[in-house]
Design an enzyme around this catalytic site. Structure first.
Site, PDB file in Angstrom:
ATOM      1  N   TYR A  17      26.309  38.862 -26.857  1.00  0.00           N
ATOM      2  CA  TYR A  17      26.953  39.720 -27.853  1.00  0.00           C
ATOM      3  C   TYR A  17      28.404  39.982 -27.457  1.00  0.00           C
ATOM      4  O   TYR A  17      28.695  40.846 -26.631  1.00  0.00           O
ATOM      5  CB  TYR A  17      26.223  41.058 -28.013  1.00  0.00           C
ATOM      6  CG  TYR A  17      24.775  40.959 -28.423  1.00  0.00           C
ATOM      7  CD1 TYR A  17      24.269  39.829 -29.078  1.00  0.00           C
ATOM      8  CD2 TYR A  17      23.889  41.994 -28.162  1.00  0.00           C
ATOM      9  CE1 TYR A  17      22.936  39.751 -29.449  1.00  0.00           C
ATOM     10  CE2 TYR A  17      22.556  41.925 -28.527  1.00  0.00           C
ATOM     11  CZ  TYR A  17      22.085  40.794 -29.174  1.00  0.00           C
ATOM     12  OH  TYR A  17      20.756  40.737 -29.528  1.00  0.00           O
ATOM     13  N   LEU A  25      16.567  46.939 -40.722  1.00  0.00           N
ATOM     14  CA  LEU A  25      17.262  47.172 -41.996  1.00  0.00           C
ATOM     15  C   LEU A  25      17.765  45.858 -42.592  1.00  0.00           C
ATOM     16  O   LEU A  25      18.507  45.862 -43.565  1.00  0.00           O
ATOM     17  CB  LEU A  25      18.432  48.147 -41.805  1.00  0.00           C
ATOM     18  CG  LEU A  25      18.032  49.565 -41.369  1.00  0.00           C
ATOM     19  CD1 LEU A  25      19.258  50.404 -41.040  1.00  0.00           C
ATOM     20  CD2 LEU A  25      17.203  50.245 -42.451  1.00  0.00           C
ATOM     21  N   ARG A  54      19.918  43.685 -41.491  1.00  0.00           N
ATOM     22  CA  ARG A  54      21.378  43.576 -41.408  1.00  0.00           C
ATOM     23  C   ARG A  54      22.094  44.287 -42.568  1.00  0.00           C
ATOM     24  O   ARG A  54      23.086  43.817 -43.087  1.00  0.00           O
ATOM     25  CB  ARG A  54      21.797  42.109 -41.349  1.00  0.00           C
ATOM     26  CG  ARG A  54      21.223  41.348 -40.161  1.00  0.00           C
ATOM     27  CD  ARG A  54      21.338  39.851 -40.366  1.00  0.00           C
ATOM     28  NE  ARG A  54      21.060  39.101 -39.155  1.00  0.00           N
ATOM     29  CZ  ARG A  54      19.866  38.723 -38.752  1.00  0.00           C
ATOM     30  NH1 ARG A  54      18.800  39.048 -39.446  1.00  0.00           N
ATOM     31  NH2 ARG A  54      19.707  38.025 -37.654  1.00  0.00           N
ATOM     32  N   LYS A  57      23.132  49.857 -49.993  1.00  0.00           N
ATOM     33  CA  LYS A  57      24.591  49.943 -50.158  1.00  0.00           C
ATOM     34  C   LYS A  57      25.224  48.625 -50.588  1.00  0.00           C
ATOM     35  O   LYS A  57      26.412  48.565 -50.876  1.00  0.00           O
ATOM     36  CB  LYS A  57      25.232  50.408 -48.856  1.00  0.00           C
ATOM     37  CG  LYS A  57      24.849  51.834 -48.489  1.00  0.00           C
ATOM     38  CD  LYS A  57      25.331  52.221 -47.108  1.00  0.00           C
ATOM     39  CE  LYS A  57      24.848  53.619 -46.761  1.00  0.00           C
ATOM     40  NZ  LYS A  57      25.064  53.947 -45.355  1.00  0.00           N
ATOM     41  N   GLN A  88      27.009  56.259 -38.228  1.00  0.00           N
ATOM     42  CA  GLN A  88      25.852  55.386 -38.406  1.00  0.00           C
ATOM     43  C   GLN A  88      24.774  55.690 -37.361  1.00  0.00           C
ATOM     44  O   GLN A  88      23.583  55.728 -37.671  1.00  0.00           O
ATOM     45  CB  GLN A  88      26.265  53.916 -38.279  1.00  0.00           C
ATOM     46  CG  GLN A  88      27.075  53.394 -39.445  1.00  0.00           C
ATOM     47  CD  GLN A  88      27.501  51.936 -39.243  1.00  0.00           C
ATOM     48  OE1 GLN A  88      27.331  51.371 -38.168  1.00  0.00           O
ATOM     49  NE2 GLN A  88      28.073  51.340 -40.276  1.00  0.00           N
TER      50      GLN A  88
END
Length: 336
Positions: free
Chosen positions: A62, A226, A228, A234, A305
């Site tokens: 990452y 979720l 991504r 949304k 978030q």
């Protein structure tokens, strides 16, 4: 926040307890998500800890070390024995060896080739590198990131066993393994967990992996619960991704699927409203109530978030409400 034990050991129940919502630090590293603001990511991890998210999942790949560095910076002032670091090994961008995984670009936009490689010497090196970036002398859960078909599973697990004996790793886990690969691993090591993709629109692990893990007392760490961002409500048809955002190529985000998912979410939104929760929070809560699912990894790039993710565990769902959600979900069909 709630906490659950990860896996078991030969001595009985393990003593590795993790937060049911775990901080997923993939997006924090920027790689494949578009840029990220380092200071915001550090703050998000710290604020998550304050509201009970004590577990952080990261990986060397990452951001090619950046995510682990961010985690290291965030936890340096926290009590180490109250934080659980979950990281991985077996994806090399600096060594062309093993099973070729993908062409990609690093955060500077330079081309890199990534290989799945889990040879013994490579794992020992990766662990040392991760410990340095994380600023710690042990990893709570060390997971192979993807199966490497060029290296015998026994060799991989022998390396992790050695790291456990040396006190550098507490527990061994796998990611993206099927039930057969877990069985093979179990001949060489006592696995605590399997980290696999699981969401409302990706439930294929329920066929073999979940039953195996329930039967053998292995934890399931659900990543991308979720999907991504798809299940937050949304994203609307016509959504524009940045050029370096991997989601643009995934079929989930076709306009027709965005339309169908949002129609499903509209049916469960009254329940979210009744609970004074967002759709994302309702989805996370449903996820960790599914059979065999131990924890859900929820990514966050900023504090807002992160705190929203943590608050998902403030929702109470009855069996009837869970069945109501699942009933509508079972009617949802996506186009490939």
């Amino acid at each position: 926040m709630q906490y659950r034990k990860i896996g078991s050991s030969n001595k009985g129940q393990s003593d590795l307890e993790v937060s049911v919502i775990t901080f997923g630090a993939w997006a924090a590293g920027g790689w494949m998500w578009g840029g990220t603001e380092r200071s915001e990511a550090v703050k998000a991890i710290k604020e998550s800890y304050e509201v009970g998210i004590t577990s952080i999942d990261t990986a060397p790949i990452y951001g090619q070390g950046l995510s682990e560095e961010i985690v290291g910076e965030a936890i340096k002032d926290l009590p180490r024995d109250k934080v659980q670091i979950l990281t991985k090994f077996g994806m090399r961008w600096d060594l062309a060896k093993g099973d070729f995984a993908m062409h990609s670009k690093n955060n500077a936009g330079e081309s890199i080739d990534i290989y799945k490689y889990a040879g013994k010497e490579s794992i020992i090196k990766e662990c040392e590198d991760s410990l340095k970036r994380l600023g710690t002398d042990y990893i709570d859960l060390y997971q192979i990131h993807w199966p490497d078909k060029t290296t015998p599973i026994a060799e991989t697990m022998e390396a992790v066993s050695q790291l456990i004996q040396q006190g550098k790793v507490r527990y061994a886990g796998v990611c993206n393994y099927n039930a057969d690969q877990m069985r093979e691993s179990a001949k060489s090591i006592d696995l605590a967990s399997n980290q696999v993709p699981y969401s409302m629109v990706k439930r294929d692990i329920q066929k073999e992996t979940v039953p195996y893990c329930i039967e053998h007392d292995k934890a399931i760490l659900a990543y991308s619960p979720l999907e991504r961002g798809l299940l937050t409500g949304k994203m609307k048809p016509g959504y524009q991704f940045s050029a370096d955002d991997h989601r643009a190529k995934l079929y989930f985000f076709k306009d027709e699927n965005l339309k169908r998912v949002n129609e499903f979410l509209a049916k469960i939104k009254p329940l979210a409203d009744e609970k004074n929760a967002s759709l994302g929070q309702l989805v996370l809560r449903w996820t960790v109530e599914q059979p065999g699912i131990t924890i859900a990894l929820a990514g966050a790039r900023d504090t807002k978030q992160a705190l929203q993710n943590a608050a998902a565990m403030n929702i109470d769902l009855t069996a009837e409400e869970i069945n109501f959600i699942t009933g509508h979900l079972n009617k949802l069909e996506l186009v490939q």
